[in-house]
Design a protein around this motif. Structure first.
Motif, short mmCIF file in Angstrom:
data_model
loop_
_atom_site.label_atom_id
_atom_site.label_comp_id
_atom_site.label_asym_id
_atom_site.label_seq_id
_atom_site.Cartn_x
_atom_site.Cartn_y
_atom_site.Cartn_z
N GLN A 14 14.97 16.73 0.77
CA GLN A 14 15.69 16.12 1.89
C GLN A 14 16.19 14.73 1.51
N SER A 15 15.37 13.96 0.82
CA SER A 15 15.79 12.61 0.42
C SER A 15 16.94 12.68 -0.58
N HIS A 16 16.97 13.72 -1.42
CA HIS A 16 18.09 13.88 -2.36
C HIS A 16 19.39 14.07 -1.60
N ALA A 17 19.37 14.91 -0.57
CA ALA A 17 20.57 15.15 0.24
C ALA A 17 21.02 13.86 0.92
N GLN A 18 20.09 13.12 1.47
CA GLN A 18 20.43 11.87 2.14
C GLN A 18 20.97 10.84 1.14
N THR A 19 20.37 10.76 -0.03
CA THR A 19 20.83 9.82 -1.05
C THR A 19 22.22 10.19 -1.53
N ASN A 20 22.48 11.49 -1.71
CA ASN A 20 23.82 11.94 -2.10
C ASN A 20 24.86 11.49 -1.08
N ALA A 21 24.54 11.64 0.18
CA ALA A 21 25.47 11.25 1.24
C ALA A 21 25.71 9.74 1.24
N ILE A 22 24.66 8.97 1.05
CA ILE A 22 24.80 7.51 1.03
C ILE A 22 25.63 7.08 -0.18
N GLU A 23 25.37 7.67 -1.34
CA GLU A 23 26.14 7.33 -2.54
C GLU A 23 27.62 7.61 -2.32
N ALA A 24 27.95 8.75 -1.72
CA ALA A 24 29.35 9.10 -1.45
C ALA A 24 29.96 8.12 -0.45
N MET A 25 29.19 7.73 0.54
CA MET A 25 29.70 6.84 1.59
C MET A 25 30.00 5.44 1.06
N VAL A 26 29.14 4.91 0.20
CA VAL A 26 29.31 3.53 -0.25
C VAL A 26 30.09 3.44 -1.56
#
Length: 132
Positions: A14-26
């Protein structure tokens, strides 16, 4: 500057999915700050946020991507703590994890996710598990 509260439990995929989303966002942001919050519901051993594998991995990945990271920990109700920290830090967005649900269960989010969405005026990013 983009300021995000990344609320993580101890689910590594789950943290991998969230980190992927944050990386894409920033990715296109000139400056980004991510506050990683882990809320201990039951912590009899007195563990710290640095001991949570999901938090360590997310922090390492975001720092490697040039994102400023601050680790936070709290105890108590996850939704209450997430909302309180979001307000105190005046973040631009909150990122929480979602859970895989049955077709009937997809009509509702998990209780923490739902409480966060309904309890704030801030945008809330809900990420599914990377195993989905």
């Amino acid at each position: 500057m983009v300021r995000v509260l990344l609320a993580l439990d101890d689910d590594v995929p789950q943290s991998h999915a969230q980190t992927n989303a944050i990386e894409a966002m920033v990715e296109g942001a000139s400056d980004a700050e991510v506050y990683i919050l882990h809320v201990f519901v039951d912590n009899p051993e007195g563990a710290s946020v640095q001991q949570v594998e999901a938090v360590r991995e997310a922090s390492d990945r975001l720092e490697s991507a040039g994102v400023g990271v601050e680790l936070l920990e709290a105890s108590g109700s996850p939704s209450d703590e997430i909302l309180q920290h979001a307000d105190e830090l005046d973040v631009d967005q909150i990122c929480v994890g979602g859970r895989k649900r049955s077709p009937a269960g997809k009509a509702l989010f998990g209780s923490v996710t739902q409480d966060v969405i309904l309890g704030t005026h801030r945008p809330v990013l809900v990420c599914g598990s990377s195993d989905e």
